[in-house]
Design an enzyme around this catalytic site. Structure first.
Site, PDB file in Angstrom:
ATOM      1  N   ASN A  45      43.842  38.615  29.829  1.00  0.00           N
ATOM      2  CA  ASN A  45      43.596  38.121  31.189  1.00  0.00           C
ATOM      3  C   ASN A  45      44.928  38.364  32.133  1.00  0.00           C
ATOM      4  OD1 ASN A  45      44.244  35.485  29.996  1.00  0.00           O
ATOM      5  ND2 ASN A  45      43.151  34.601  31.662  1.00  0.00           N
ATOM      6  N   GLU A  47      45.920  37.584  35.729  1.00  0.00           N
ATOM      7  CA  GLU A  47      45.535  37.068  37.376  1.00  0.00           C
ATOM      8  C   GLU A  47      46.232  37.735  38.368  1.00  0.00           C
ATOM      9  OE1 GLU A  47      45.288  32.798  36.569  1.00  0.00           O
ATOM     10  OE2 GLU A  47      43.367  33.116  35.350  1.00  0.00           O
ATOM     11  N   CYS A  56      39.536  40.434  33.318  1.00  0.00           N
ATOM     12  CA  CYS A  56      39.606  39.424  32.075  1.00  0.00           C
ATOM     13  C   CYS A  56      40.243  40.124  30.791  1.00  0.00           C
ATOM     14  CB  CYS A  56      38.045  39.265  31.771  1.00  0.00           C
ATOM     15  SG  CYS A  56      37.204  38.370  33.052  1.00  0.00           S
ATOM     16  N   GLU A  58      39.059  40.726  27.816  1.00  0.00           N
ATOM     17  CA  GLU A  58      37.782  41.694  27.082  1.00  0.00           C
ATOM     18  C   GLU A  58      37.987  43.039  27.929  1.00  0.00           C
ATOM     19  OE1 GLU A  58      37.213  38.522  28.288  1.00  0.00           O
ATOM     20  OE2 GLU A  58      35.541  37.853  27.264  1.00  0.00           O
ATOM     21  N   CYS A  89      32.316  36.562  30.015  1.00  0.00           N
ATOM     22  CA  CYS A  89      31.600  36.313  31.460  1.00  0.00           C
ATOM     23  C   CYS A  89      30.671  37.603  31.146  1.00  0.00           C
ATOM     24  CB  CYS A  89      32.558  36.360  32.265  1.00  0.00           C
ATOM     25  SG  CYS A  89      33.287  38.109  32.609  1.00  0.00           S
ATOM     26  N   CYS A  92      31.936  41.194  31.752  1.00  0.00           N
ATOM     27  CA  CYS A  92      32.329  41.834  30.586  1.00  0.00           C
ATOM     28  C   CYS A  92      31.424  42.013  29.438  1.00  0.00           C
ATOM     29  CB  CYS A  92      33.474  40.786  29.592  1.00  0.00           C
ATOM     30  SG  CYS A  92      35.182  40.615  30.575  1.00  0.00           S
TER      31      CYS A  92
HETATM   32  N1  THU Z   1      38.334  35.301  31.622  1.00  0.00           N
HETATM   33  C1  THU Z   1      38.580  36.046  30.814  1.00  0.00           C
HETATM   34  O1  THU Z   1      39.544  36.764  30.415  1.00  0.00           O
HETATM   35  N2  THU Z   1      37.335  36.696  30.027  1.00  0.00           N
HETATM   36  C2  THU Z   1      36.031  35.844  30.357  1.00  0.00           C
HETATM   37  O2  THU Z   1      35.286  36.465  29.690  1.00  0.00           O
HETATM   38  C3  THU Z   1      35.871  35.042  31.605  1.00  0.00           C
HETATM   39  C4  THU Z   1      37.104  34.470  32.208  1.00  0.00           C
HETATM   40  C5  THU Z   1      39.503  34.965  32.538  1.00  0.00           C
HETATM   41  C6  THU Z   1      39.628  35.276  33.826  1.00  0.00           C
HETATM   42  C7  THU Z   1      40.504  34.131  34.664  1.00  0.00           C
HETATM   43  O3  THU Z   1      41.976  34.875  34.439  1.00  0.00           O
HETATM   44  C8  THU Z   1      40.430  32.778  33.644  1.00  0.00           C
HETATM   45  O4  THU Z   1      39.537  33.629  32.613  1.00  0.00           O
HETATM   46  C9  THU Z   1      39.452  31.824  34.189  1.00  0.00           C
HETATM   47  O5  THU Z   1      38.425  32.304  34.740  1.00  0.00           O
END
Ligand code: THU
Length: 132
Positions: A45, A47, A56, A58, A89, A92
């Site tokens: 991920n 940010e 994310c 994935e 999520c 994804c």
């Molecule tokens: N996140 C992912 O990388 N994958 C997911 O399926 C859900 C959330 C990340 C996004 C963000 O950087 C952190 O997790 C918190 O939400």
């Protein structure tokens, strides 16, 4: 033909999670996938101070696959911090769905216990999915 074991994909996902850029959530996610011809891609991920721009782990791995000219996920692993498995999520799940069959295995594990991974299919995660 996919060749990686779930453990190998999960280990790569965990290694990639170490590169996560997650100064806001502190939740480090790594994903690794194998395509039908045995090529492996991974992502973490990333940010942003403008939170909604976050990508994310994935989707990062999937976009690496697309950028390399491949389009079919044979199996995919997700690893993240915390004690519970990081179920992908909704966004994804839908993006995995674009590039995988319903029976595609998805492995999820907490970073500190990748031996305690869970296996599920994409259709279990995203039943009655939208496809054009
Ligand atoms: N996140 C992912 O990388 N994958 C997911 O399926 C859900 C959330 C990340 C996004 C963000 O950087 C952190 O997790 C918190 O939400």
């Amino acid at each position: 033909m996919p060749k990686k074991t779930p453990d190998e994909l999960l280990a790569l996902a965990a290694e990639t999670a170490r590169n996560a850029y997650a100064p806001y959530s502190k939740f480090h996610v790594g994903s690794a996938l194998e395509t039908e011809d045995g090529t492996v891609f991974s992502g973490c991920n990333v940010e942003n101070a403008s939170y909604g721009l976050t990508i994310c782990g994935e989707r990062n791995a999937i976009f690496q696959m697309i950028a390399s000219g491949q389009k079919k996920i044979a199996q995919i692993a997700v690893v993240a911090g915390g004690d519970t498995p990081p179920y992908p999520c909704g966004a994804c799940r839908q993006v995995i769905n674009e590039f995988a069959d319903p029976d595609c295995p998805v492995y999820v594990a907490p970073t500190n216990h990748i031996d305690r991974y869970e296996t599920m299919t994409l259709s279990e995660l995203l039943p009655k999915s939208f496809k054009l």
